[in-house]
Design an enzyme around this catalytic site. Structure first.
Site, PDB file in Angstrom:
ATOM      1  N   ARG A  94     -43.201  26.167  54.022  1.00 11.51           N
ATOM      2  CA  ARG A  94     -43.645  25.533  52.770  1.00 11.51           C
ATOM      3  C   ARG A  94     -43.648  24.003  52.833  1.00 11.51           C
ATOM      4  O   ARG A  94     -44.618  23.373  52.401  1.00 11.51           O
ATOM      5  CB  ARG A  94     -42.806  26.033  51.587  1.00 11.51           C
ATOM      6  CG  ARG A  94     -42.956  27.522  51.287  1.00 11.51           C
ATOM      7  CD  ARG A  94     -44.379  27.984  51.391  1.00 11.51           C
ATOM      8  NE  ARG A  94     -44.579  29.357  50.949  1.00 11.51           N
ATOM      9  CZ  ARG A  94     -45.519  30.154  51.414  1.00 11.51           C
ATOM     10  NH1 ARG A  94     -46.346  29.731  52.343  1.00 11.51           N
ATOM     11  NH2 ARG A  94     -45.663  31.382  50.964  1.00 11.51           N
ATOM     12  N   ASP A 123     -41.026  29.890  46.175  1.00 13.98           N
ATOM     13  CA  ASP A 123     -42.070  29.036  46.744  1.00 13.98           C
ATOM     14  C   ASP A 123     -42.512  27.923  45.814  1.00 13.98           C
ATOM     15  O   ASP A 123     -42.817  26.813  46.254  1.00 13.98           O
ATOM     16  CB  ASP A 123     -43.276  29.880  47.177  1.00 13.98           C
ATOM     17  CG  ASP A 123     -43.017  30.615  48.480  1.00 13.98           C
ATOM     18  OD1 ASP A 123     -42.109  30.193  49.221  1.00 13.98           O
ATOM     19  OD2 ASP A 123     -43.723  31.595  48.765  1.00 13.98           O
ATOM     20  N   SER A 179     -46.878  42.706  48.454  1.00 17.74           N
ATOM     21  CA  SER A 179     -47.464  41.409  48.789  1.00 17.74           C
ATOM     22  C   SER A 179     -46.942  40.968  50.152  1.00 17.74           C
ATOM     23  O   SER A 179     -45.850  41.353  50.570  1.00 17.74           O
ATOM     24  CB  SER A 179     -47.131  40.362  47.724  1.00 17.74           C
ATOM     25  OG  SER A 179     -45.772  40.022  47.773  1.00 17.74           O
TER      26      SER A 179
END
Length: 412
Positions: A94, A123, A179
């Site tokens: 990230r 996130d 996901s």
């Protein structure tokens, strides 16, 4: 009249394509930015899609080498593991993605950045803390935290309907019932049917690693060479294949680790935002490197330095997980860890086989191992009588504790 320019972290998927069009509806000029950090993606198709949806500019940035050198390697030096199991594959990616996003925003004169991270996860924190650290004046648009957006799009069906109304191409293949986030370091799986922590992951979930049961019946023996705690070369002793650039070394370790089913974990972890979540991760190359680095580090590092460094590694892992890569404290910890790695060099031989990594041997010009000193067959420069005093001195505290608190008479 435009409300301003926003740089959107874009994936080409349904969510961020809808966000792109929605931002335009709100009156923004949208620049899309897609980072190549090793995921399996059709980048040109994503570019064409963004352009067709009205993106003012499209940036596709190949960050793979800097991801390895600037983010994965410091994690390797730190032996970074969150809560004893998670190798931080998403967390280290990230700040790498967000760093380039704010570079583009500054260069293009954009006042806003945007992302598609949900309002419940880590996130959003990782992206935004990086953005604020590197571009303090920036304004962030997080649609999944804006009531007008999340009340309008309550699920995938709403997104699909919006896409059809606005000419956004929709996926033709059925979505997996979970996901997934992929990069060069790992693939993570969560949500959907995985939210029940008791239910087992389906066998077809894993994309980066083979089932260990189906992996080859012949081990791969590797030699990994380290300098300053960083792998600089890997050689397969079976076939002589050798890699010596950062990206090639890590990619090859992923290939060998994945072939043998190394690096799968299924855990419940503590998110920074305060809830527990279930995650499944596969980190083949990172797992091989963790084992190898731990071995060469212990071989070359002073015992007391290593004890302090171990604590710093835990702190580093927590800071990275929580999104504080660009904080002053994380910068300080990284510098301390880098200092500890100055003499961590040498070669480790290991076997990768059926989901496991087995250390076979090691050598180093900076080794603190004295074969003669430790040998049971040679006395060397050591007087065994000294051990008697050493034991007596260490026993003083124990004797006094038990004498004065009466524990010596307690049944053990």
């Amino acid at each position: 009249m435009s409300k301003g320019t926003v740089v959107l972290a874009y994936s080409g998927g349904l969510d961020t394509s809808c966000i792109l069009v929605w931002l335009k509806e709100q009156g923004y000029d949208v620049i899309t930015y897609l980072a190549n950090i090793g995921q399996d993606e059709d980048f040109e198709a994503a570019r064409k899609k963004a352009e067709s949806l009205g993106a003012k500019k499209v940036f596709i940035e190949d960050l793979r080498t800097e991801f390895v050198e600037d983010f994965i390697w410091p994690a390797v030096q730190a032996n970074a593991v969150y809560e004893d199991r998670y190798l931080l594959g998403t967390a280290v990616a990230r700040p790498c993605i967000a760093r380039r996003q704010v570079e583009i925003a500054r260069r293009e004169g954009a006042q806003f950045v945007s992302h598609g991270a949900t309002g419940k996860g880590n996130d959003q924190i990782r992206f935004e803390l990086t953005c604020y650290a590197l571009y303090p004046e920036v304004k962030i648009i997080a649609p999944w935290r804006i009531p007008e957006f999340y009340n309008r799009f309550r699920g995938r069906t709403d997104l699909m309907e919006y896409a059809k109304e606005h000419g956004i191409p929709v996926p033709v293949t059925p979505q997996a019932p979970w996901s997934m986030d992929a990069n060069l370091m790992h693939i993570s799986y969560e949500s959907g049917i995985l939210e029940n922590p008791k239910s087992r992951a389906p066998a077809d979930l894993y994309l980066m690693t083979k089932n260990p049961e189906d992996s080859p019946n012949v081990q791969d023996v590797l030699e990994i060479e380290f300098k300053k705690g960083v792998p600089v070369k890997v050689t397969n002793m079976n076939d002589g294949i050798s890699k010596n650039t950062a990206l090639d070394v890590f990619s090859y370790l992923n290939e060998i680790g994945g072939k043998h089913g190394v690096g799968r974990i299924d855990i419940v972890e503590n998110r920074f935002i305060g809830m527990k979540s279930r995650g499944i991760y596969e980190t083949p190359g990172g797992t091989v490197l963790l084992k190898a680095h731990l071995d060469i580090e212990t071989f070359t590092m002073d015992k007391e330095v290593r004890r302090i460094k171990q604590g710093l590694g835990i702190k580093f892992s927590e800071l990275v997980y929580n999104g504080f890569w660009y904080s002053p404290e994380c910068d300080f910890v990284r510098h301390c860890i880098a200092k500890s790695q100055e003499n961590v060099e040498g070669k480790v031989q290991l076997s990768v086989f059926k989901g496991q990594v087995y250390i076979l041997g090691r050598e180093s010009p900076k080794s603190l191992y004295n074969e003669e000193l430790v040998s049971m067959d040679v006395q060397g420069d050591y007087d065994p009588c000294d051990a008697s005093g050493f034991i007596r001195i260490n026993a003083v505290r124990l004797r006094e504790h038990h004498r004065l608190q009466g524990l010596s008479s307690t049944k053990q």
